[in-house]
Scaffold this motif. Structure first.
Motif, PDB file in Angstrom:
ATOM      1  N   VAL A  37     143.867  67.182 -18.597  1.00  0.00           N
ATOM      2  CA  VAL A  37     143.839  66.025 -17.694  1.00  0.00           C
ATOM      3  C   VAL A  37     145.137  65.986 -16.897  1.00  0.00           C
ATOM      4  O   VAL A  37     146.230  66.081 -17.463  1.00  0.00           O
ATOM      5  N   TYR A  38     144.993  65.848 -15.576  1.00  0.00           N
ATOM      6  CA  TYR A  38     146.140  65.831 -14.660  1.00  0.00           C
ATOM      7  C   TYR A  38     146.072  64.577 -13.799  1.00  0.00           C
ATOM      8  O   TYR A  38     145.046  64.295 -13.159  1.00  0.00           O
ATOM      9  N   LEU A  39     147.133  63.818 -13.767  1.00  0.00           N
ATOM     10  CA  LEU A  39     147.177  62.566 -13.015  1.00  0.00           C
ATOM     11  C   LEU A  39     147.367  62.847 -11.527  1.00  0.00           C
ATOM     12  O   LEU A  39     148.376  63.423 -11.111  1.00  0.00           O
ATOM     13  N   LEU A  40     146.388  62.445 -10.716  1.00  0.00           N
ATOM     14  CA  LEU A  40     146.503  62.578  -9.265  1.00  0.00           C
ATOM     15  C   LEU A  40     147.224  61.382  -8.653  1.00  0.00           C
ATOM     16  O   LEU A  40     148.103  61.522  -7.811  1.00  0.00           O
ATOM     17  N   ASN A  41     146.815  60.188  -9.069  1.00  0.00           N
ATOM     18  CA  ASN A  41     147.450  58.959  -8.614  1.00  0.00           C
ATOM     19  C   ASN A  41     147.132  57.869  -9.634  1.00  0.00           C
ATOM     20  O   ASN A  41     146.530  58.147 -10.675  1.00  0.00           O
TER      21      ASN A  41
END
Length: 319
Positions: free
Chosen positions: A25-29
């Motif tokens: 999981v990667y935080l975009l905004n």
């Protein structure tokens, strides 16, 4: 082996291999996080189109287990060029398309290599609101453990290879493996679930152990409440024994406490699953909402298999 890899320092990486979760999981905004996974394997059934459908459902489960919505996918194919007719490849890819279309996912490309052994799966990308993310590490003491598909696909597919599986049992297992975990994923988020995983190759016991260890709790499982597909225990008694079951038991047995009287039933906990259900930790007041959410989506399969308790000597206790 993973301990030899360098740690991930990017603060936008919310989930990686550290908790043995189902997807990265990667935080975009602040509103959106990217969820991504890849999964592929050798055929579990003879029909190439069903193999494609099952492989796609299995890959999607990693996204659904995180409470996320899948968006796009890439095919991953290893094909024994010259040993199988091209129509087999086409049917596998069409099976993947069938399942992804059902899920509302676009396959936008992929990669293939020539290999002596046929393998197929997909890399899948989805999104989730960070506040709705469900991980392996979120279980808390005093919660209910629920499972959304019965166990036994490893045993049944081994029986298929040995020509010992009746057609009706094959049809039942194929339908279960093809079924998406979308309804379970959406319902568990609505019900306030705090942790989940999809039950696949490490078996119920392996995935339960990983989930309990990551959450620093103990899972107490009532063996009599664990659902098992028809014919599985009889096949085990007759000597149908998947290799993955033995290796799962050899490793994960050290993390399991309890000596149930029904040995065959306990063996099923280690059976490697293909496209299994979700194992969900939900607050007690969310169980009815979970069941209602599944019913509204046309599904009724939900089994209460145990509870979470404060962390003890071993992560999984079987009664």
């Amino acid at each position: 082996m993973l301990e030899k890899l360098p740690p991930i320092l990017d603060p936008r990486v919310l989930v990686s291999e550290g908790t043995v979760d189902d997807a990265g999981v990667y935080l975009l905004n602040e509103q959106t996080a990217l969820v991504f996974t890849v999964d592929f394997f050798t055929p579990v059934v003879d029909d190439p189109r069903d193999f494609g459908r099952i492989a796609a459902a299995n890959a999607l489960s990693d996204i659904y287990a995180m409470g996320a919505r899948p968006l796009i996918a890439l095919n991953v194919l290893c094909f024994p060029d010259g040993e199988l007719p091209p129509d087999v490849m086409a049917e596998i890819l069409l099976g993947g398309e069938d399942t992804m279309a059902e899920a509302g996912v676009s396959i936008v490309g992929g990669h293939s290599v020539s290999d002596r052994e046929l393998k197929y799966g997909l890399a899948v990308v989805g999104t989730v609101a960070p506040g709705s993310l469900v991980t392996n590490a979120g279980a808390r003491p005093g919660q209910t453990l629920a499972l959304t598909k019965p166990l036994g696909t490893g045993v049944l597919m081994t029986a298929l290879k040995d020509a010992k599986l009746p057609p009706d049992r094959l049809a039942e297992a194929t339908a279960i493996m093809r079924r998406l975990n979308r309804a379970a994923s959406e319902a568990m988020v609505e019900a306030g679930a705090t942790a989940a995983t999809d039950v696949t190759g490490f078996g119920f016991a392996g995935h339960a152990v990983s989930m309990a260890r990551s959450s620093r709790v103990t899972f107490e499982v009532d063996l009599s409440g664990v659902p098992v597909m028809a014919g599985v225990r009889e096949l085990l008694d007759s000597g149908v024994w998947p290799g993955g079951l033995a290796s799962n038991r050899q490793y994960y047995g050290a993390f399991v406490d309890g000596a149930p009287g029904d040995a065959a039933a306990a063996d099923v906990l280690y059976d490697p699953q293909t496209s299994g259900g979700l194992l969900i930790a939900v607050p007690d007041d969310g169980v009815d909402r979970l069941r209602d959410g599944l019913a509204r989506r046309g599904e009724k399969d939900l089994w209460i298999v145990g509870r979470t308790v404060p962390e003890g000597p071993r992560p999984l206790v079987v009664r």
